[in-house]
Design a protein around this motif. Structure first.
Motif, PDB file in Angstrom:
ATOM      1  N   THR A   1      -1.535  -9.967  -1.874  1.00 22.81           N
ATOM      2  CA  THR A   1      -0.679 -10.105  -1.194  1.00 22.81           C
ATOM      3  C   THR A   1      -0.521 -11.181  -1.150  1.00 22.81           C
ATOM      4  O   THR A   1       0.932 -12.563  -0.448  1.00 22.81           O
ATOM      5  CB  THR A   1      -0.628  -8.993   0.768  1.00 22.81           C
ATOM      6  OG1 THR A   1      -0.824  -7.500   0.206  1.00 22.81           O
ATOM      7  CG2 THR A   1       0.363  -9.245   1.368  1.00 22.81           C
TER       8      THR A   1
ATOM      9  N   ASP B   1      -3.434  -9.957   9.269  1.00 19.92           N
ATOM     10  CA  ASP B   1      -4.610  -9.118   9.774  1.00 19.92           C
ATOM     11  C   ASP B   1      -6.033  -9.282   9.225  1.00 19.92           C
ATOM     12  O   ASP B   1      -6.781  -9.544   8.967  1.00 19.92           O
ATOM     13  CB  ASP B   1      -4.167  -7.826   9.966  1.00 19.92           C
ATOM     14  CG  ASP B   1      -3.324  -6.953   8.755  1.00 19.92           C
ATOM     15  OD1 ASP B   1      -3.187  -7.808   7.422  1.00 19.92           O
ATOM     16  OD2 ASP B   1      -2.777  -5.618   8.576  1.00 19.92           O
TER      17      ASP B   1
ATOM     18  N   VAL C   1     -10.625  -0.238   7.583  1.00 20.89           N
ATOM     19  CA  VAL C   1     -10.496  -0.144   8.487  1.00 20.89           C
ATOM     20  C   VAL C   1      -9.231  -0.226  10.299  1.00 20.89           C
ATOM     21  O   VAL C   1      -8.440  -0.012   8.998  1.00 20.89           O
ATOM     22  CB  VAL C   1     -11.113  -2.359   9.221  1.00 20.89           C
ATOM     23  CG1 VAL C   1     -12.634  -2.248   8.931  1.00 20.89           C
ATOM     24  CG2 VAL C   1     -10.343  -2.953   8.788  1.00 20.89           C
TER      25      VAL C   1
ATOM     26  N   ASP D   1      -7.626  -8.240   1.166  1.00 18.80           N
ATOM     27  CA  ASP D   1      -8.422  -7.008   1.027  1.00 18.80           C
ATOM     28  C   ASP D   1      -8.325  -7.626  -0.445  1.00 18.80           C
ATOM     29  O   ASP D   1      -9.284  -8.363  -1.034  1.00 18.80           O
ATOM     30  CB  ASP D   1      -7.623  -5.761   1.582  1.00 18.80           C
ATOM     31  CG  ASP D   1      -8.351  -4.703   0.776  1.00 18.80           C
ATOM     32  OD1 ASP D   1      -9.789  -4.873  -0.248  1.00 18.80           O
ATOM     33  OD2 ASP D   1      -8.093  -3.774   0.734  1.00 18.80           O
ATOM     34  N   SER D   2      -7.770  -6.783  -1.543  1.00 18.60           N
ATOM     35  CA  SER D   2      -8.061  -7.367  -2.691  1.00 18.60           C
ATOM     36  C   SER D   2      -7.399  -8.796  -2.862  1.00 18.60           C
ATOM     37  O   SER D   2      -7.528  -9.521  -3.950  1.00 18.60           O
ATOM     38  CB  SER D   2      -6.982  -6.746  -3.840  1.00 18.60           C
ATOM     39  OG  SER D   2      -5.510  -7.106  -3.515  1.00 18.60           O
ATOM     40  N   GLY D   3      -6.520  -9.451  -1.570  1.00 20.69           N
ATOM     41  CA  GLY D   3      -5.946 -11.010  -1.964  1.00 20.69           C
ATOM     42  C   GLY D   3      -4.680 -11.154  -2.300  1.00 20.69           C
ATOM     43  O   GLY D   3      -4.246 -11.865  -2.713  1.00 20.69           O
TER      44      GLY D   3
ATOM     45  N   TYR E   1       0.788  -1.114  -0.121  1.00 16.49           N
ATOM     46  CA  TYR E   1       0.294  -0.235  -0.021  1.00 16.49           C
ATOM     47  C   TYR E   1       1.120   1.249   0.223  1.00 16.49           C
ATOM     48  O   TYR E   1       0.534   2.386  -0.635  1.00 16.49           O
ATOM     49  CB  TYR E   1      -0.982  -0.057   1.493  1.00 16.49           C
ATOM     50  CG  TYR E   1      -2.398  -0.802   1.137  1.00 16.49           C
ATOM     51  CD1 TYR E   1      -3.218   0.138   1.407  1.00 16.49           C
ATOM     52  CD2 TYR E   1      -2.727  -2.220   0.581  1.00 16.49           C
ATOM     53  CE1 TYR E   1      -4.368  -0.760   1.124  1.00 16.49           C
ATOM     54  CE2 TYR E   1      -3.201  -2.436   0.627  1.00 16.49           C
ATOM     55  CZ  TYR E   1      -5.007  -2.046   0.684  1.00 16.49           C
ATOM     56  OH  TYR E   1      -5.892  -2.757   0.626  1.00 16.49           O
TER      57      TYR E   1
ATOM     58  N   LYS F   1     -12.667  -9.035   3.715  1.00 15.32           N
ATOM     59  CA  LYS F   1     -13.208  -8.028   2.829  1.00 15.32           C
ATOM     60  C   LYS F   1     -13.949  -8.760   1.927  1.00 15.32           C
ATOM     61  O   LYS F   1     -13.479  -9.226   1.249  1.00 15.32           O
ATOM     62  CB  LYS F   1     -12.642  -6.998   2.722  1.00 15.32           C
ATOM     63  CG  LYS F   1     -12.414  -5.814   3.371  1.00 15.32           C
ATOM     64  CD  LYS F   1     -11.187  -4.593   2.437  1.00 15.32           C
ATOM     65  CE  LYS F   1     -10.823  -3.765   3.957  1.00 15.32           C
ATOM     66  NZ  LYS F   1     -10.319  -2.628   3.234  1.00 15.32           N
TER      67      LYS F   1
HETATM   68  P1  IMP Z   1      -3.977  -7.244  -0.196  1.00 14.91           P
HETATM   69  O1  IMP Z   1      -3.020  -7.397  -0.881  1.00 14.91           O
HETATM   70  O2  IMP Z   1      -4.938  -5.568  -1.056  1.00 14.91           O
HETATM   71  O3  IMP Z   1      -5.346  -7.789   0.356  1.00 14.91           O
HETATM   72  O4  IMP Z   1      -4.139  -5.966   0.942  1.00 14.91           O
HETATM   73  C1  IMP Z   1      -3.627  -6.433   2.407  1.00 14.91           C
HETATM   74  C2  IMP Z   1      -2.921  -5.578   3.522  1.00 14.91           C
HETATM   75  O5  IMP Z   1      -3.622  -4.124   2.886  1.00 14.91           O
HETATM   76  C3  IMP Z   1      -3.248  -6.755   4.417  1.00 14.91           C
HETATM   77  O6  IMP Z   1      -2.347  -7.099   5.063  1.00 14.91           O
HETATM   78  C4  IMP Z   1      -3.462  -5.169   5.417  1.00 14.91           C
HETATM   79  O7  IMP Z   1      -2.104  -4.824   5.965  1.00 14.91           O
HETATM   80  C5  IMP Z   1      -3.300  -4.019   4.207  1.00 14.91           C
HETATM   81  N1  IMP Z   1      -4.970  -3.375   4.481  1.00 14.91           N
HETATM   82  C6  IMP Z   1      -5.932  -3.711   3.493  1.00 14.91           C
HETATM   83  N2  IMP Z   1      -6.831  -3.564   3.845  1.00 14.91           N
HETATM   84  C7  IMP Z   1      -7.418  -2.614   5.118  1.00 14.91           C
HETATM   85  C8  IMP Z   1      -7.909  -1.964   5.987  1.00 14.91           C
HETATM   86  O8  IMP Z   1      -9.194  -1.827   5.756  1.00 14.91           O
HETATM   87  N3  IMP Z   1      -6.685  -1.211   6.715  1.00 14.91           N
HETATM   88  C9  IMP Z   1      -5.258  -1.130   6.808  1.00 14.91           C
HETATM   89  N4  IMP Z   1      -5.220  -1.772   5.690  1.00 14.91           N
HETATM   90  C10 IMP Z   1      -5.754  -2.580   5.581  1.00 14.91           C
END
Ligand code: IMP
Ligand code: MG
Length: 175
Positions: free
Chosen positions: A107, A100, A153, A103-105, A70, A131
């Motif tokens: 990571t 934790d 969040v 979100d998009s999955g 991010y 999410k």
């Molecule tokens: P992904 O790769 O989009 O699934 O993002 C995963 C990572 O983004 C998580 O491990 C969090 O560290 C961060 N993240 C995603 N959504 C949130 C949120 O709503 N609040 C805070 N951190 C988030």
């Protein structure tokens, strides 16, 4: 800017504790003859791993990985980068990724692929929050805490611009 007044409670402390203890007990049961390595993904899962590990009543080891996807933005850049790698060799070990939030999955996808390449005996995922967002990829999350709406969040390890990780509950920001 986020002010204290804009934060609403999504999951309170008591509800968190109950769920975290249930997940810990499940892991205890499923891994009773094993010595899994809990791989916590920093920074967001530092509180979750500290809490859940105390409900896991078998020998476990810990390792930590930090990834950034991010930067400081609230929207995922889609590019995952390892900023801190594991200290230990996980070959032949039973791995439980402690995350934790999904979100998009992206990571998680990246992490699973990356860790599988190191030939562990097994990999499972334990994620506190999932999410509700449309995803192109599906991740198998064996140990899941809560399905949550598609809101940003904070708290219980999660931040916005590095703030609010120390809230004892999961909150969201009223836009
Ligand atoms: P992904 O790769 O989009 O699934 O993002 C995963 C990572 O983004 C998580 O491990 C969090 O560290 C961060 N993240 C995603 N959504 C949130 C949120 O709503 N609040 C805070 N951190 C988030
Ligand atoms: Mg984060």
């Amino acid at each position: 800017m986020v002010s204290e007044n804009d934060i609403r409670v999504l999951i309170d402390e008591k509800t968190l504790r109950k769920k975290v203890s249930e997940l810990g007990k499940l892991i205890t049961k499923d891994y009773r003859d094993k010595k899994p390595v809990l791989v916590a993904i920093l920074k967001g899962s530092f509180i979750f791993v500290a809490d859940i590990c105390r409900y896991i009543k078998i020998p476990v080891m810990f390792d930590f990985m930090a990834v950034s996807s991010y930067g400081n933005a609230r929207v995922s850049s889609g590019i995952v980068r390892i900023t801190k790698d594991l200290d230990t060799n996980i070959e032949g070990r039973d791995i439980i990724i402690i995350e934790d939030i999904i979100d998009s999955g992206r990571t998680l996808n990246y992490l699973i692929k990356n860790l599988k390449a190191r030939n562990p005996a097994s990999i499972e995922v334990c994620a506190l929050l999932d999410k509700n967002v449309p995803r192109k990829t599906s991740n198998e999350v064996k140990y899941k805490g809560f399905d949550i709406p598609n809101k940003y969040v904070i708290g219980y390890g999660l931040d916005v611009g590095e703030k609010y990780r120390n809230l004892a509950y999961i909150g969201y920001i009223e836009e």
